[in-house]
Design a protein around this motif. Structure first.
Motif, PDB file in Angstrom:
ATOM      1  N   GLY A 186       0.815  -1.214   0.000  1.00 26.68           N
ATOM      2  CA  GLY A 186       0.000   0.000   0.000  1.00 26.68           C
ATOM      3  C   GLY A 186       0.842   1.254   0.000  1.00 26.68           C
ATOM      4  N   GLY A 187       1.931   1.253   0.769  1.00 26.12           N
ATOM      5  CA  GLY A 187       2.807   2.417   0.787  1.00 26.12           C
ATOM      6  C   GLY A 187       3.448   2.671  -0.562  1.00 26.12           C
ATOM      7  N   TYR A 188       3.857   1.602  -1.246  1.00 28.02           N
ATOM      8  CA  TYR A 188       4.466   1.766  -2.562  1.00 28.02           C
ATOM      9  C   TYR A 188       3.445   2.289  -3.569  1.00 28.02           C
ATOM     10  CZ  TYR A 188       7.227   0.725  -6.732  1.00 28.02           C
ATOM     11  OH  TYR A 188       7.928   0.831  -7.919  1.00 28.02           O
ATOM     12  N   GLY A 189       2.224   1.756  -3.521  1.00 29.32           N
ATOM     13  CA  GLY A 189       1.185   2.223  -4.431  1.00 29.32           C
ATOM     14  C   GLY A 189       0.850   3.682  -4.213  1.00 29.32           C
ATOM     15  N   LEU A 190       0.709   4.109  -2.962  1.00 27.56           N
ATOM     16  CA  LEU A 190       0.416   5.512  -2.678  1.00 27.56           C
ATOM     17  C   LEU A 190       1.568   6.417  -3.113  1.00 27.56           C
ATOM     18  CD1 LEU A 190      -1.262   5.343   0.855  1.00 27.56           C
ATOM     19  CD2 LEU A 190      -2.352   5.915  -1.330  1.00 27.56           C
ATOM     20  N   THR A 191       2.795   5.931  -2.966  1.00 26.03           N
ATOM     21  CA  THR A 191       3.953   6.725  -3.400  1.00 26.03           C
ATOM     22  C   THR A 191       3.914   6.964  -4.904  1.00 26.03           C
ATOM     23  OG1 THR A 191       5.292   5.842  -1.589  1.00 26.03           O
ATOM     24  CG2 THR A 191       6.470   6.829  -3.440  1.00 26.03           C
ATOM     25  N   LEU A 192       3.564   5.921  -5.677  1.00 26.21           N
ATOM     26  CA  LEU A 192       3.448   6.092  -7.127  1.00 26.21           C
ATOM     27  C   LEU A 192       2.355   7.090  -7.484  1.00 26.21           C
ATOM     28  CD1 LEU A 192       3.874   2.416  -8.414  1.00 26.21           C
ATOM     29  CD2 LEU A 192       5.561   4.274  -8.419  1.00 26.21           C
ATOM     30  N   LEU A 193       1.234   7.030  -6.779  1.00 25.42           N
ATOM     31  CA  LEU A 193       0.144   7.971  -7.061  1.00 25.42           C
ATOM     32  C   LEU A 193       0.558   9.404  -6.768  1.00 25.42           C
ATOM     33  CD1 LEU A 193      -2.991   6.063  -5.678  1.00 25.42           C
ATOM     34  CD2 LEU A 193      -2.373   6.477  -8.077  1.00 25.42           C
ATOM     35  N   ILE A 194       1.267   9.606  -5.672  1.00 24.62           N
ATOM     36  CA  ILE A 194       1.709  10.958  -5.332  1.00 24.62           C
ATOM     37  C   ILE A 194       2.775  11.450  -6.306  1.00 24.62           C
ATOM     38  CG2 ILE A 194       2.978  12.260  -3.576  1.00 24.62           C
ATOM     39  CD1 ILE A 194       1.494  10.800  -1.455  1.00 24.62           C
ATOM     40  N   ALA A 195       3.588  10.516  -6.816  1.00 26.41           N
ATOM     41  CA  ALA A 195       4.662  10.914  -7.723  1.00 26.41           C
ATOM     42  C   ALA A 195       4.142  11.323  -9.101  1.00 26.41           C
ATOM     43  CB  ALA A 195       5.665   9.780  -7.876  1.00 26.41           C
ATOM     44  N   LEU A 196       2.956  10.843  -9.489  1.00 24.16           N
ATOM     45  CA  LEU A 196       2.431  11.163 -10.824  1.00 24.16           C
ATOM     46  C   LEU A 196       2.321  12.659 -11.087  1.00 24.16           C
ATOM     47  CD1 LEU A 196      -0.293   8.392 -11.340  1.00 24.16           C
ATOM     48  CD2 LEU A 196       1.928   8.620 -12.488  1.00 24.16           C
ATOM     49  N   THR A 280       8.312   9.982   0.806  1.00 22.05           N
ATOM     50  CA  THR A 280       8.440   9.114   1.976  1.00 22.05           C
ATOM     51  C   THR A 280       7.234   9.226   2.903  1.00 22.05           C
ATOM     52  OG1 THR A 280       9.575  10.786   3.350  1.00 22.05           O
ATOM     53  CG2 THR A 280      10.937   9.442   1.873  1.00 22.05           C
ATOM     54  N   ILE A 281       6.374  10.201   2.655  1.00 21.78           N
ATOM     55  CA  ILE A 281       5.249  10.444   3.568  1.00 21.78           C
ATOM     56  C   ILE A 281       4.200   9.331   3.535  1.00 21.78           C
ATOM     57  CG2 ILE A 281       3.327  12.011   4.054  1.00 21.78           C
ATOM     58  CD1 ILE A 281       5.127  14.328   3.295  1.00 21.78           C
ATOM     59  N   PRO A 282       3.802   8.808   2.358  1.00 20.32           N
ATOM     60  CA  PRO A 282       2.744   7.779   2.367  1.00 20.32           C
ATOM     61  C   PRO A 282       3.074   6.572   3.236  1.00 20.32           C
ATOM     62  CG  PRO A 282       3.079   8.593   0.147  1.00 20.32           C
ATOM     63  CD  PRO A 282       4.177   9.171   0.970  1.00 20.32           C
ATOM     64  N   LEU A 283       4.252   5.996   3.056  1.00 22.65           N
ATOM     65  CA  LEU A 283       4.604   4.833   3.866  1.00 22.65           C
ATOM     66  C   LEU A 283       4.706   5.218   5.338  1.00 22.65           C
ATOM     67  CD1 LEU A 283       5.450   1.838   3.983  1.00 22.65           C
ATOM     68  CD2 LEU A 283       7.827   2.624   3.814  1.00 22.65           C
ATOM     69  N   GLY A 284       5.315   6.371   5.617  1.00 20.02           N
ATOM     70  CA  GLY A 284       5.426   6.816   6.996  1.00 20.02           C
ATOM     71  C   GLY A 284       4.066   6.982   7.652  1.00 20.02           C
ATOM     72  N   ILE A 301       7.614  -2.572  11.759  1.00 23.80           N
ATOM     73  CA  ILE A 301       9.025  -2.889  11.532  1.00 23.80           C
ATOM     74  C   ILE A 301       9.164  -3.826  10.337  1.00 23.80           C
ATOM     75  CG2 ILE A 301      10.992  -4.174  12.462  1.00 23.80           C
ATOM     76  CD1 ILE A 301      10.384  -3.015  15.188  1.00 23.80           C
ATOM     77  N   VAL A 302       8.357  -4.871  10.305  1.00 19.04           N
ATOM     78  CA  VAL A 302       8.418  -5.821   9.191  1.00 19.04           C
ATOM     79  C   VAL A 302       8.024  -5.134   7.887  1.00 19.04           C
ATOM     80  CG1 VAL A 302       7.448  -7.950   8.241  1.00 19.04           C
ATOM     81  CG2 VAL A 302       8.018  -7.816  10.669  1.00 19.04           C
ATOM     82  N   ALA A 303       6.985  -4.305   7.920  1.00 19.67           N
ATOM     83  CA  ALA A 303       6.555  -3.602   6.702  1.00 19.67           C
ATOM     84  C   ALA A 303       7.647  -2.688   6.183  1.00 19.67           C
ATOM     85  CB  ALA A 303       5.280  -2.808   7.000  1.00 19.67           C
ATOM     86  N   HIS A 304       8.274  -1.945   7.073  1.00 20.66           N
ATOM     87  CA  HIS A 304       9.361  -1.041   6.675  1.00 20.66           C
ATOM     88  C   HIS A 304      10.522  -1.830   6.083  1.00 20.66           C
ATOM     89  CE1 HIS A 304      11.443   2.995   7.807  1.00 20.66           C
ATOM     90  NE2 HIS A 304      11.969   2.480   6.697  1.00 20.66           N
ATOM     91  N   PHE A 305      10.847  -2.959   6.714  1.00 21.86           N
ATOM     92  CA  PHE A 305      11.933  -3.795   6.196  1.00 21.86           C
ATOM     93  C   PHE A 305      11.608  -4.320   4.803  1.00 21.86           C
ATOM     94  CE2 PHE A 305      13.372  -8.195   5.565  1.00 21.86           C
ATOM     95  CZ  PHE A 305      14.736  -7.978   5.469  1.00 21.86           C
TER      96      PHE A 305
END
Length: 319
Positions: A186-196, A280-284, A301-305
């Motif tokens: 989910g964090g990666y997907g939101l990052t792509l959306l924000i980057a568009l 970095t905000i979406p995942l955070g 912790i596991v998600a961040h890793f």
């Protein structure tokens, strides 16, 4: 009392005095006495002017009443409960110890990028031409990033927040691993959306965004990347979620205010990305909200890793 004469007699529940010690000033050998007066808090050692034995019912010598207790007989020092002001100062110092090295390193990287340095790599060469030595030394050096973690956990235990209460432990499949994978995706997907919306700006003004490259390294440097990802995930989530959010909750902060501060601190040591720190905000956000809602530190912790390890692994394999 005994047939041979007067004998030391402590109230019920009181420990017997050490051999050779006299009773407190004013002691009376009375079995009916259940508790000492409020100002009688210790046994005192028998001195030259305080005999170790006295006649039953006789008052102690005057010198024994005024003689100060020795260092060995003083009551033990007790650690009082932490005050609010003390915990606030503690929180500032812990976060400063964690943030300052990261922010300083981020500013250095940003300055190098602004100055036109193009060979800033994630895996710096400590020993030129020795990739295996660089891998070992690099992992060892990066462990310093997590040096504050044991201290933060120890300080939390002093106020009753043990690792189990923070949800820190062996990850479970349903409780941690599955939700953690969802958070990472989910964090990666939101990052792509924000980057568009920034794609055109990135194409025209790429200097506003920077990225630390993996460089050309052997494929086994994936181990290096996994170690960095693990240390980063444990350190960041423990300090800006487990420790900070717990303290802010104790101070009476609302979850919204605590979320804003946690995200602000998270992004502060990512300024080396330039405007890319926004990505970095979406995942955070997802990781912070996960801990606020579930109080399971292992999950973020596991998600961040997983998030960092996947990106670094892809970068190494593609180099």
């Amino acid at each position: 009392m005994s047939e041979q004469g007067w004998k030391w007699q402590s109230p019920p529940g009181w420990p017997e005095p050490p051999p050779g010690w006299a009773p407190p000033p004013g002691w009376q050998a009375s079995p009916e006495w259940q508790a000492p007066p409020a100002d009688w808090v210790y046994w005192v050692p028998a001195g030259p002017q305080q005999p170790a034995a006295a006649a039953p019912g006789s008052p102690p010598p005057v010198a024994a009443r005024s003689a100060p207790p020795s260092a060995s007989s003083a009551a033990p020092i007790r650690v009082e409960e932490q005050s609010r002001r003390g915990l606030i100062w503690e929180t500032w110092f812990v976060e400063l110890a964690f943030l300052f090295p990261g922010i300083a390193a981020a500013v250095d990287l940003l300055a190098a990028h602004v100055s036109g340095v193009s060979d800033v790599n994630l895996f710096s060469a400590l020993v030129p031409g020795r990739p295996v030595e660089n891998l070992i030394l690099g992992i060892f050096r990066y462990l310093a990033v997590g040096a504050v973690v044991p201290l933060a956990l120890l300080l939390l235990t002093r106020t009753g927040q043990y690792p189990a209460a923070l949800g820190l432990g062996m990850p479970g499949l349903r409780s941690d691993l599955g939700p953690a994978a969802g958070l990472a995706v989910g964090g990666y997907g939101l990052t792509l959306l924000i980057a568009l919306p920034f794609s055109a700006l990135i194409a025209r003004h790429g200097g506003l965004f920077s990225q630390v490259h993996t460089g050309h390294v052997p494929k086994y440097y994936i181990l290096y990347g996994l170690a960095i990802s693990a240390v980063t995930a444990i350190t960041e989530e423990t300090l800006v979620s487990g420790y900070l959010l717990t303290r802010l909750e104790q101070f009476g902060w609302t979850p919204q205010r605590a979320l804003v501060l946690s995200l602000t601190l998270r992004t502060s040591y990512h300024v080396y990305y330039g405007l890319g720190f926004l990505f970095t905000i979406p995942l955070g956000y997802l990781l912070t909200r996960s801990f606020q809602k579930h109080h399971r530190l292992t999950r973020p912790i596991v998600a961040h890793f997983l998030y960092d390890a996947a990106l670094i692994t892809i970068g190494i394999l593609a180099s």
